[in-house]
Design a protein around this motif. Structure first.
Motif, PDB file in Angstrom:
ATOM      1  N   GLY A 167       0.864  -1.168  -0.044  1.00  0.00           N
ATOM      2  CA  GLY A 167       0.040  -0.014   0.129  1.00  0.00           C
ATOM      3  C   GLY A 167       0.727   1.306  -0.037  1.00  0.00           C
ATOM      4  O   GLY A 167       0.368   2.464  -0.044  1.00  0.00           O
ATOM      5  N   TYR A 168       2.143   1.289   0.090  1.00  0.00           N
ATOM      6  CA  TYR A 168       2.935   2.299  -0.014  1.00  0.00           C
ATOM      7  C   TYR A 168       3.599   2.592  -1.032  1.00  0.00           C
ATOM      8  O   TYR A 168       4.001   1.400  -2.070  1.00  0.00           O
ATOM      9  CB  TYR A 168       4.011   2.445   1.352  1.00  0.00           C
ATOM     10  N   SER A 169       4.158   3.576  -1.446  1.00  0.00           N
ATOM     11  CA  SER A 169       4.817   3.793  -2.698  1.00  0.00           C
ATOM     12  C   SER A 169       6.230   3.743  -2.728  1.00  0.00           C
ATOM     13  O   SER A 169       6.846   4.342  -1.540  1.00  0.00           O
ATOM     14  CB  SER A 169       4.488   5.329  -3.398  1.00  0.00           C
ATOM     15  N   TYR A 170       7.064   3.195  -3.553  1.00  0.00           N
ATOM     16  CA  TYR A 170       8.341   3.092  -3.470  1.00  0.00           C
ATOM     17  C   TYR A 170       9.278   3.209  -4.906  1.00  0.00           C
ATOM     18  O   TYR A 170       8.541   3.153  -5.952  1.00  0.00           O
ATOM     19  CB  TYR A 170       8.865   1.560  -3.235  1.00  0.00           C
ATOM     20  N   LYS A 182       6.295   3.152  -8.319  1.00  0.00           N
ATOM     21  CA  LYS A 182       4.969   2.674  -8.159  1.00  0.00           C
ATOM     22  C   LYS A 182       4.566   2.147  -6.563  1.00  0.00           C
ATOM     23  O   LYS A 182       5.291   2.044  -5.676  1.00  0.00           O
ATOM     24  CB  LYS A 182       5.060   1.061  -8.953  1.00  0.00           C
ATOM     25  N   ARG A 183       3.445   1.909  -6.598  1.00  0.00           N
ATOM     26  CA  ARG A 183       2.770   1.435  -5.071  1.00  0.00           C
ATOM     27  C   ARG A 183       3.007  -0.033  -5.248  1.00  0.00           C
ATOM     28  O   ARG A 183       2.874  -0.796  -6.302  1.00  0.00           O
ATOM     29  CB  ARG A 183       1.308   1.889  -5.170  1.00  0.00           C
ATOM     30  N   LEU A 184       3.404  -0.644  -3.983  1.00  0.00           N
ATOM     31  CA  LEU A 184       3.700  -1.983  -3.909  1.00  0.00           C
ATOM     32  C   LEU A 184       2.560  -2.859  -3.159  1.00  0.00           C
ATOM     33  O   LEU A 184       2.117  -2.436  -2.260  1.00  0.00           O
ATOM     34  CB  LEU A 184       4.914  -2.337  -3.131  1.00  0.00           C
ATOM     35  N   GLU A 185       2.420  -3.773  -3.608  1.00  0.00           N
ATOM     36  CA  GLU A 185       1.817  -5.161  -2.761  1.00  0.00           C
ATOM     37  C   GLU A 185       2.950  -6.318  -2.623  1.00  0.00           C
ATOM     38  O   GLU A 185       3.308  -6.706  -3.598  1.00  0.00           O
ATOM     39  CB  GLU A 185       0.593  -5.733  -3.508  1.00  0.00           C
ATOM     40  N   ASN A 186       3.035  -6.579  -1.199  1.00  0.00           N
ATOM     41  CA  ASN A 186       4.231  -7.403  -0.917  1.00  0.00           C
ATOM     42  C   ASN A 186       3.660  -8.939  -1.228  1.00  0.00           C
ATOM     43  O   ASN A 186       2.565  -9.279  -0.350  1.00  0.00           O
ATOM     44  CB  ASN A 186       4.373  -7.356   0.329  1.00  0.00           C
ATOM     45  N   LEU A 187       4.012  -9.499  -1.973  1.00  0.00           N
ATOM     46  CA  LEU A 187       3.778 -10.947  -2.385  1.00  0.00           C
ATOM     47  C   LEU A 187       4.964 -11.981  -1.797  1.00  0.00           C
ATOM     48  O   LEU A 187       4.838 -13.189  -2.435  1.00  0.00           O
ATOM     49  CB  LEU A 187       3.331 -11.012  -3.650  1.00  0.00           C
ATOM     50  N   VAL A 188       5.727 -11.398  -1.206  1.00  0.00           N
ATOM     51  CA  VAL A 188       7.049 -12.171  -0.835  1.00  0.00           C
ATOM     52  C   VAL A 188       6.489 -13.626  -0.477  1.00  0.00           C
ATOM     53  O   VAL A 188       7.134 -14.640  -0.875  1.00  0.00           O
ATOM     54  CB  VAL A 188       8.007 -11.702   0.054  1.00  0.00           C
ATOM     55  N   ASP A 189       5.862 -13.558   0.567  1.00  0.00           N
ATOM     56  CA  ASP A 189       5.583 -15.101   1.356  1.00  0.00           C
ATOM     57  C   ASP A 189       4.914 -15.936   0.305  1.00  0.00           C
ATOM     58  O   ASP A 189       5.199 -17.144   0.392  1.00  0.00           O
ATOM     59  CB  ASP A 189       4.720 -14.804   2.578  1.00  0.00           C
ATOM     60  N   LYS A 197       1.987  -1.424  -8.568  1.00  0.00           N
ATOM     61  CA  LYS A 197       0.603  -0.961  -9.024  1.00  0.00           C
ATOM     62  C   LYS A 197       0.773   0.446  -9.368  1.00  0.00           C
ATOM     63  O   LYS A 197       0.797   1.362  -8.329  1.00  0.00           O
ATOM     64  CB  LYS A 197      -0.398  -1.127  -7.991  1.00  0.00           C
ATOM     65  N   PRO A 198       0.593   0.996 -10.740  1.00  0.00           N
ATOM     66  CA  PRO A 198       0.552   2.303 -10.860  1.00  0.00           C
ATOM     67  C   PRO A 198      -0.820   3.079 -10.183  1.00  0.00           C
ATOM     68  O   PRO A 198      -1.928   2.312 -10.337  1.00  0.00           O
ATOM     69  CB  PRO A 198       0.355   2.276 -12.345  1.00  0.00           C
ATOM     70  N   ASP A 199      -0.791   4.135  -9.927  1.00  0.00           N
ATOM     71  CA  ASP A 199      -1.774   4.869  -9.395  1.00  0.00           C
ATOM     72  C   ASP A 199      -2.998   5.447 -10.365  1.00  0.00           C
ATOM     73  O   ASP A 199      -4.038   5.602 -10.232  1.00  0.00           O
ATOM     74  CB  ASP A 199      -1.513   6.176  -8.424  1.00  0.00           C
ATOM     75  N   ASN A 200      -2.263   5.674 -11.589  1.00  0.00           N
ATOM     76  CA  ASN A 200      -3.045   5.961 -12.788  1.00  0.00           C
ATOM     77  C   ASN A 200      -3.726   4.743 -13.334  1.00  0.00           C
ATOM     78  O   ASN A 200      -2.740   3.674 -13.954  1.00  0.00           O
ATOM     79  CB  ASN A 200      -2.095   6.455 -14.026  1.00  0.00           C
ATOM     80  N   THR A 201      -4.938   4.541 -13.164  1.00  0.00           N
ATOM     81  CA  THR A 201      -5.663   3.209 -13.753  1.00  0.00           C
ATOM     82  C   THR A 201      -5.426   2.852 -15.342  1.00  0.00           C
ATOM     83  O   THR A 201      -5.993   1.979 -15.709  1.00  0.00           O
ATOM     84  CB  THR A 201      -7.061   3.566 -13.279  1.00  0.00           C
ATOM     85  N   SER A 202      -5.011   3.880 -15.945  1.00  0.00           N
ATOM     86  CA  SER A 202      -4.727   3.550 -17.154  1.00  0.00           C
ATOM     87  C   SER A 202      -3.602   2.704 -17.442  1.00  0.00           C
ATOM     88  O   SER A 202      -3.279   2.110 -18.694  1.00  0.00           O
ATOM     89  CB  SER A 202      -4.440   4.942 -18.162  1.00  0.00           C
TER      90      SER A 202
END
Length: 257
Positions: A167-170, A182-189, A197-202
């Motif tokens: 949920g945070y941007s990096y 980009k904004r990250l979703e941690n899928l490491v586990d 995830k770009p904030d721009n939905t395009s």
């Protein structure tokens, strides 16, 4: 091999070890340590391997780089190894922020771990920033609106990328794609990867394996350059903007206090 002899002595000194103590740790004689440090003889491959393991530093870093300006904090843990991470400080021992110029951002992928490349970058100091190592990066494209092309982001270095928060941007520096924000979703586990995830939905999200990520920097603050004309956006102007921002916020903090 002059760098190597200086590096052996410097790394020993950083650990506050005498020649006798280091010799005992590496099962060699004190005279061998002395001859290597004084460049009277060249270390054997076996010694370099043991020395590398003891200090948890890759052999090529010990051999190729002049480490005499490095402090213990100049090295970061990556797995069970340490790598050289240049940290610039001012006369008051405070961290300085390197600014990666927009025109040279493509070269960052080649120079991000090169002390000489980092040393030649312009530097600023923002006293209001929290503790941590920060760097300023230019933004390209419009995938992260309202951050627009030409903006500069100040971001904090993340040592253990697996601990990045969803949920945070990096700022993400990868082997193949270079630098992106980009904004990250941690899928490491689950997948040993991150979803960017770009904030721009395009623009569509995409996954990046952990193994592809060279550096990760968490967004701290930004400066928007959209109100300035192109001829005003020289690196010196960007530096001035950041410095003025630091002065204004420091003054605000004092007035509130």
């Amino acid at each position: 091999m002059e760098n190597l002899s200086k590096n052996i002595k410097h790394l020993r000194t950083l650990k506050k070890l005498t020649q006798e103590a280091l010799a005992e740790e590496l099962s060699v004689t004190r005279s061998r340590i002395s001859s290597y440090e004084e460049n009277r003889s060249s270390p054997t491959i076996e010694f370099l391997i043991d020395f590398s393991k003891y200090f948890k530093l890759p052999i090529d870093i010990i051999v190729k780089n002049d480490l005499t300006k490095a402090k213990d904090v100049s090295f970061i843990e990556v797995g069970n190894k340490r790598v050289l991470f240049p940290i610039a400080i001012d006369d008051n021992n405070e961290n300085l922020i390197e600014v990666v110029p927009a025109k040279a951002s493509a070269g960052y992928l080649l120079g991000y771990d090169d002390p000489e490349y980092i040393e030649q970058l312009e530097k600023i100091k923002l006293p209001f920033l929290p503790t941590g190592k920060h760097r300023a990066f230019p933004i390209k494209g419009d995938s992260m609106l309202p951050m627009k092309d030409g903006s500069y982001l100040v971001a904090e270095f993340i040592e253990n990328i697996k601990e990045a928060k969803s949920g945070y941007s990096y700022i993400v520096v990868t082997k193949d794609d270079g630098m992106t924000y980009k904004r990250l979703e941690n899928l490491v586990d689950e997948k040993q990867s991150f979803l960017l995830k770009p904030d721009n939905t395009s623009y569509q999200p995409y996954e990046v394996p952990v193994s592809e990520i060279l550096e990760l920097w968490k967004f701290t603050c930004s400066i928007n350059t959209q109100e300035y004309e192109e001829h005003e956006l020289k690196l010196s102007s960007i530096i001035n903007m950041f410095n003025e921002l630091g002065v204004e916020l420091e003054a605000l903090k004092k007035s509130i206090g």
